[in-house]
Design an enzyme around this catalytic site. Structure first.
Site, PDB file in Angstrom:
ATOM      1  N   ASP A   1       0.860  -1.178   0.000  1.00 18.58           N
ATOM      2  CA  ASP A   1       0.000   0.000   0.000  1.00 18.58           C
ATOM      3  C   ASP A   1       0.903   1.236   0.000  1.00 18.58           C
ATOM      4  O   ASP A   1       1.734   1.399   0.903  1.00 18.58           O
ATOM      5  CB  ASP A   1      -0.857  -0.060   1.271  1.00 18.58           C
ATOM      6  CG  ASP A   1      -1.840   1.091   1.378  1.00 18.58           C
ATOM      7  OD1 ASP A   1      -1.653   2.120   0.704  1.00 18.58           O
ATOM      8  OD2 ASP A   1      -2.781   0.951   2.172  1.00 18.58           O
TER       9      ASP A   1
ATOM     10  N   GLY B   1      -9.614   4.672  -5.948  1.00 20.41           N
ATOM     11  CA  GLY B   1      -8.322   4.002  -6.090  1.00 20.41           C
ATOM     12  C   GLY B   1      -7.263   4.575  -5.179  1.00 20.41           C
ATOM     13  O   GLY B   1      -7.502   4.884  -4.012  1.00 20.41           O
ATOM     14  N   VAL B   2      -6.085   4.726  -5.734  1.00 21.31           N
ATOM     15  CA  VAL B   2      -4.949   5.187  -4.940  1.00 21.31           C
ATOM     16  C   VAL B   2      -5.168   6.632  -4.463  1.00 21.31           C
ATOM     17  O   VAL B   2      -4.778   7.005  -3.353  1.00 21.31           O
ATOM     18  CB  VAL B   2      -3.636   4.992  -5.739  1.00 21.31           C
ATOM     19  CG1 VAL B   2      -3.471   5.970  -6.859  1.00 21.31           C
ATOM     20  CG2 VAL B   2      -2.443   5.006  -4.828  1.00 21.31           C
ATOM     21  N   ASP B   3      -5.828   7.419  -5.248  1.00 21.15           N
ATOM     22  CA  ASP B   3      -6.154   8.808  -4.905  1.00 21.15           C
ATOM     23  C   ASP B   3      -7.009   8.849  -3.632  1.00 21.15           C
ATOM     24  O   ASP B   3      -6.705   9.579  -2.673  1.00 21.15           O
ATOM     25  CB  ASP B   3      -6.926   9.405  -6.094  1.00 21.15           C
ATOM     26  CG  ASP B   3      -6.997  10.920  -6.076  1.00 21.15           C
ATOM     27  OD1 ASP B   3      -6.356  11.534  -5.217  1.00 21.15           O
ATOM     28  OD2 ASP B   3      -7.701  11.485  -6.938  1.00 21.15           O
TER      29      ASP B   3
ATOM     30  N   ASN C   1      -6.761  12.686 -10.535  1.00 20.30           N
ATOM     31  CA  ASN C   1      -7.472  13.087 -11.757  1.00 20.30           C
ATOM     32  C   ASN C   1      -7.317  14.586 -11.925  1.00 20.30           C
ATOM     33  O   ASN C   1      -6.847  15.264 -11.006  1.00 20.30           O
ATOM     34  CB  ASN C   1      -8.937  12.621 -11.739  1.00 20.30           C
ATOM     35  CG  ASN C   1      -9.685  13.198 -10.563  1.00 20.30           C
ATOM     36  OD1 ASN C   1      -9.707  14.407 -10.367  1.00 20.30           O
ATOM     37  ND2 ASN C   1     -10.267  12.331  -9.758  1.00 20.30           N
TER      38      ASN C   1
HETATM   39  P1  ADP Z   1      -5.874   5.396 -12.456  1.00 20.08           P
HETATM   40  O1  ADP Z   1      -7.142   6.202 -12.442  1.00 20.08           O
HETATM   41  O2  ADP Z   1      -4.652   6.213 -12.835  1.00 20.08           O
HETATM   42  O3  ADP Z   1      -6.012   4.127 -13.214  1.00 20.08           O
HETATM   43  P2  ADP Z   1      -6.192   3.987  -9.902  1.00 20.08           P
HETATM   44  O4  ADP Z   1      -6.021   4.526  -8.539  1.00 20.08           O
HETATM   45  O5  ADP Z   1      -7.559   3.521 -10.293  1.00 20.08           O
HETATM   46  O6  ADP Z   1      -5.605   5.090 -10.899  1.00 20.08           O
HETATM   47  O7  ADP Z   1      -5.187   2.755 -10.103  1.00 20.08           O
HETATM   48  C1  ADP Z   1      -3.809   2.868 -10.297  1.00 20.08           C
HETATM   49  C2  ADP Z   1      -3.116   1.675  -9.654  1.00 20.08           C
HETATM   50  O8  ADP Z   1      -3.018   1.911  -8.251  1.00 20.08           O
HETATM   51  C3  ADP Z   1      -3.874   0.357  -9.816  1.00 20.08           C
HETATM   52  O9  ADP Z   1      -2.932  -0.662 -10.144  1.00 20.08           O
HETATM   53  C4  ADP Z   1      -4.480   0.143  -8.427  1.00 20.08           C
HETATM   54  O10 ADP Z   1      -4.637  -1.244  -8.139  1.00 20.08           O
HETATM   55  C5  ADP Z   1      -3.401   0.742  -7.558  1.00 20.08           C
HETATM   56  N1  ADP Z   1      -3.768   1.110  -6.178  1.00 20.08           N
HETATM   57  C6  ADP Z   1      -4.977   1.304  -5.621  1.00 20.08           C
HETATM   58  N2  ADP Z   1      -4.856   1.608  -4.310  1.00 20.08           N
HETATM   59  C7  ADP Z   1      -3.518   1.586  -4.030  1.00 20.08           C
HETATM   60  C8  ADP Z   1      -2.727   1.790  -2.857  1.00 20.08           C
HETATM   61  N3  ADP Z   1      -3.289   2.106  -1.672  1.00 20.08           N
HETATM   62  N4  ADP Z   1      -1.379   1.685  -2.963  1.00 20.08           N
HETATM   63  C9  ADP Z   1      -0.784   1.396  -4.133  1.00 20.08           C
HETATM   64  N5  ADP Z   1      -1.467   1.192  -5.269  1.00 20.08           N
HETATM   65  C10 ADP Z   1      -2.813   1.286  -5.221  1.00 20.08           C
END
Ligand code: ADP
Length: 186
Positions: free
Chosen positions: A12, A34-36, A26
């Site tokens: 994470d 997601g990560v955001d 975004n």
């Molecule tokens: P995007 O909109 O750029 O595709 P996302 O957040 O949906 O961004 O996904 C980008 C990557 O980050 C994906 O591989 C997702 O599985 C991953 N991700 C989601 N949460 C976390 C986290 N807490 N730490 C690291 N990676 C993450």
């Protein structure tokens, strides 16, 4: 000469003890899933407050795809969050979009060096909701960062990819070996 290490971990990104954590944001900069979502949840309201101030100032229209900017990391165990906006995957405009994805990595590294960061953690930008196939996302990410090592990223001690889940980790690991980066293991 010290070489910037490129490392991989499955985990994470909000738990990484690095100077700068990169957010796959975004263009609104006002949060998302997601990560955001994870970064804003863990980092607390300070990050969003700074993003709002940026929207009220120089970034009235938000942040363009392929660009990057930094804010505080709030309560995360990092000093800064570098927000970058990945492209949405579209097979019809592949070349343009792939260039934008590479630009996310280059620009984020440039901002990191400007800040004086020594260690930076990246997620797999665009490989979630934005639909970029993992293998190709890994190829673009690792090649771009490896190329930057002889240029702007020279100043960095470590660029760490933090992959969420085994599938993402394995996709990055394959490409990492192809590029001979496994010699970078600490
Ligand atoms: P995007 O909109 O750029 O595709 P996302 O957040 O949906 O961004 O996904 C980008 C990557 O980050 C994906 O591989 C997702 O599985 C991953 N991700 C989601 N949460 C976390 C986290 N807490 N730490 C690291 N990676 C993450």
């Amino acid at each position: 000469m010290t070489v910037t290490r490129i490392t991989l971990v499955e985990g994470d990104i909000t738990e990484q003890q690095v100077d700068a954590v990169v957010n796959a944001a975004n263009s609104s900069l006002l949060g998302g899933g997601g990560v955001d979502g994870a970064i804003h949840r863990k980092g607390g309201p300070q990050i969003l407050e700074e993003c709002r101030r940026l929207r009220a100032g120089h970034y009235g229209k938000g942040l363009s795809t392929g660009h990057a900017l930094a804010t505080t990391a709030g309560r995360l165990p990092a000093r800064w969050v570098i927000h970058t906006v990945g492209p949405v995957h579209r097979a019809e405009e592949y070349d343009k979009k792939a260039e934008q994805l590479a630009s996310c990595y280059r620009e984020s590294l440039r901002v990191a060096v400007e800040l004086g960061a020594r260690t930076v953690a990246f997620p797999a930008v665009s490989a979630g909701v934005y639909g970029w196939p993992l293998e190709d996302a890994a190829r673009i990410a690792l090649r771009t960062v490896a190329a930057a090592r002889s240029g702007p990223a020279r100043e960095l001690a470590e660029v760490r990819f933090v992959l969420f889940g085994t599938e993402a980790y394995l996709a990055f690991e394959r490409e990492w070996r192809v590029l001979g980066l496994d010699g970078d293991r600490p």
